[in-house]
Design a protein around this motif. Structure first.
Motif, short mmCIF file in Angstrom:
data_model
loop_
_atom_site.label_atom_id
_atom_site.label_comp_id
_atom_site.label_asym_id
_atom_site.label_seq_id
_atom_site.Cartn_x
_atom_site.Cartn_y
_atom_site.Cartn_z
N TYR A 110 47.00 43.97 30.67
CA TYR A 110 47.93 43.59 31.72
C TYR A 110 47.90 44.62 32.60
N CYS A 134 43.97 37.33 37.41
CA CYS A 134 45.13 37.63 36.89
C CYS A 134 46.29 36.58 36.88
N ASP A 135 46.76 36.22 35.78
CA ASP A 135 47.67 35.30 35.62
C ASP A 135 49.02 35.99 35.79
N ARG A 157 50.93 41.16 35.47
CA ARG A 157 50.18 40.14 35.11
C ARG A 157 49.20 40.26 34.14
N ARG A 158 48.90 39.19 33.68
CA ARG A 158 47.78 39.27 32.46
C ARG A 158 46.37 38.97 33.07
N THR A 186 51.75 29.37 32.12
CA THR A 186 50.35 30.12 32.37
C THR A 186 49.94 30.71 31.08
N SER A 187 49.00 31.54 30.80
CA SER A 187 48.75 32.12 29.47
C SER A 187 49.55 32.92 28.82
N VAL A 197 51.95 36.13 24.22
CA VAL A 197 50.82 35.30 24.29
C VAL A 197 50.77 34.29 23.19
N THR A 257 42.81 37.71 32.81
CA THR A 257 42.35 36.59 32.06
C THR A 257 41.27 36.68 31.19
N ASP A 258 40.51 37.65 31.48
CA ASP A 258 39.22 37.96 31.04
C ASP A 258 39.34 38.46 29.66
#
Lengths: 67, 484
Positions: free
Chosen positions: B176, B229-230, B184-185, B245-246, B148, B187-188
């Motif tokens: 994750y 979820c990214d 997927r990550r 993405t993030s 990240v 985002t919160d």
């Protein structure tokens, strides 16, 4: 609607490639029938040409789906 | 052309004596029935019928277990929902799925056991790269290396997610989740670190329309909140629905593991063959040596020598490495029930292979090659203005078609096989109609067998085409000047 148009575009590209590869295959068969001893060279060149035609079709298909 | 087969008389007799049934198989497949006794013929037919029934049974069992598990999860999920309703005192609107009005306060991951089977989505899920390696019901966790920007690396095993065989994780770990085999990550930033148990089907996909294009967005439903979820960053600049993405995923994925496996296999094979040539100098090839020699010689005589002229020995190692690497990966992906890694059907892999071909071609380009591109001899100046841009474009289109051809052919093959297996689910209406499922599974297995036979051919042809086109591009670049 865009999805439908893309599918039509992909189909048109495949028609072109099909005609091209059909021509290559047919002519190669004729050539092999005329000169059976040259079958190795003809086969290698046939695959090479078919691959080139296929490349153009693949680019068209991908462009129709990703733009 | 193939000396090993000409010298193989002794070899043939040996097989005939040692393996009479195998020899009978060979005669049977060649259509020479009369030479085999009725007893052996019966055994062969029985054996093939058994193979066929077994494969039908395995596929059917997998489908059955799949349905039962889904049903079980559905029941649990419903119970959990009812409790939740009682506490909260409000009922969750069942139709809220697909209705995204920016309301994140309540969410309901809509999951229907008998929902319409989506062959396209299933096929895409099965051909894409994953962070777990599934062999049937066996899970092999793989290391996840996630980066990240600004926060550094997260390194853990994907076994932490405790995924089912769909690749859906039962736990979230360090922010994750594993959804359909891919990390997927969440985002919160307020989402708790460490292991967090998730409800069944709490991660789900929604289709959102942005600028008339449909995008799949993945959401997590946690404590009545809908969190985006990214997916991992891709370097396609949004061309294939990806983009930055993030987080970045640098994991050892299924494809990486398969490539390492193939690398070890090929190294072992070729080193042992090289040893065999030293030891058995002047003798007929034996074992794996006899299998590889005709293929190797075919590439040498039909690809390297005609296209590369005098300097064929210089480029042969590169061509052989390309050919056998692609061939081995193509064939490995065709083995059923072994993960079916779609490595050569991955755009990143074919991109690197094509990039190598591009670099080798242009590094060895002589002055005639560059002269033909930027200053085509023998044509008037105003035509050069048109020809030069076309030639420069051709420089990049050649490796581009190399990349797309391999990707397209292998991906299409894998997808067709998945969709043929999916016919069982389409006719069986996702388990609602078991009779039709059993009936269609016979047709499905027959179609799949047919497709796999074609794919064996395609695996060889595509590896050959990649090698022969690379050879012709290099050949054009190193060609000595001759008068037109």
């Amino acid at each position: 609607m865009t999805g439908t148009l893309a599918a039509v575009g992909a189909g048109l590209a495949v028609i072109g490639a099909g005609l091209g590869i059909g021509q290559i295959g047919g002519k190669a068969m004729e050539a092999i029938a005329r000169q059976p001893e040259a079958v190795g060279d003809i086969r290698a060149n046939m695959i090479l040409m078919a691959a080139l035609v296929e490349g153009a079709a693949l680019i068209a298909i991908l462009l129709s789906f990703f733009t | 052309m193939i000396p090993s087969l000409l010298e193989g008389q002794i070899w043939m007799y040996k097989i005939d004596e040692l393996y009479p049934l195998q020899m009978a198989h060979y005669t049977y497949l060649c259509g020479d029935f009369k030479q085999i006794s009725v007893h052996v013929r019966f055994r062969i037919v029985l054996r093939y019928t058994l193979y066929f029934l077994l494969s039908t049974l395995v596929i059917q069992l997998q489908a059955q277990v799949d349905r039962d598990n889904e049903h079980q999860e559905k029941v649990n999920h419903d119970d959990a929902d009812h409790d939740h309703d009682k506490q909260d005192g409000h009922t969750i609107d069942n139709d809220s799925h697909g209705n995204h009005d920016g309301d994140t306060s309540s969410c309901n991951p809509h999951h229907d056991d008998h929902a319409e089977f989506n062959p396209g989505a299933t096929a895409f899920h099965h051909i894409s790269d994953q962070n777990v390696y599934n062999i049937g019901w066996i899970q092999i966790p793989l290391p996840c290396i996630l980066y990240v920007p600004g926060q550094g690396f997260d390194i853990f095993s994907s076994g932490k997610f405790n995924a089912d065989y769909h690749g859906n994780g039962k736990y979230a770990y360090d922010g994750y989740v594993l959804y359909l085999g891919q990390v997927r990550r969440i985002t919160d930033p307020s989402f708790p670190k460490g292991l967090v148990e998730l409800k069944a089907h709490s991660v789900f996909t929604e289709v959102e329309v942005i600028d008339t294009k449909e995008h799949d967005k993945v959401y997590l439903c946690y404590e009545d909140k809908k969190i985006l979820c990214d997916s991992k960053s891709t370097l396609d600049f949004g061309l294939f629905g990806g983009g930055l993405t993030s987080f970045h995923d640098l994991s050892m994925t299924k494809n990486v593991v398969t490539m390492l496996l193939i690398f070890l296999l090929l190294s072992w094979m070729f080193l042992s063959i090289a040893r065999a040539y030293k030891k058995r100098d002047g003798m007929a090839p034996a074992g794996i040596q006899g299998f590889i020699e005709p293929i190797f010689e075919f590439i040498q005589e039909d690809v390297a020598k005609p296209f590369l002229g005098k300097s064929w020995e210089k480029f042969q190692p590169f061509l052989m490495a390309l050919f056998f690497f692609i061939l081995a990966l193509n064939l490995f992906g065709q083995i059923p029930f072994l993960g079916g890694s779609n490595v050569t059907g991955n755009l990143s892999v074919t991109f690197v292979l094509a990039l190598l071909a591009f670099i080798v071609t242009n590094l060895h380009g002589n002055k005639h090659y560059w002269g033909h591109i930027f200053n085509m001899p023998g044509i008037p100046g105003w035509v050069k203005v048109v020809v030069t841009p076309v030639e420069v474009m051709g420089l990049f289109i050649k490796p581009l078609t190399l990349m797309l051809r391999l990707f397209g052919n292998i991906t299409a093959g894998h997808m067709v096989i998945v969709i043929f297996v999916g016919l069982i689910f389409i006719f069986g209406e996702s388990g609602a109609n078991p009779g039709a499922a059993w009936g269609s599974s016979i047709g499905s297995v027959l179609l799949t067998l047919f497709m796999m036979a074609i794919e064996l051919l395609v695996a060889f042809i595509q590896a050959f085409v990649f090698a022969i086109l690379t050879a012709s591009y290099i050949g054009a670049a190193i060609e000595e000047h001759h008068d037109h």
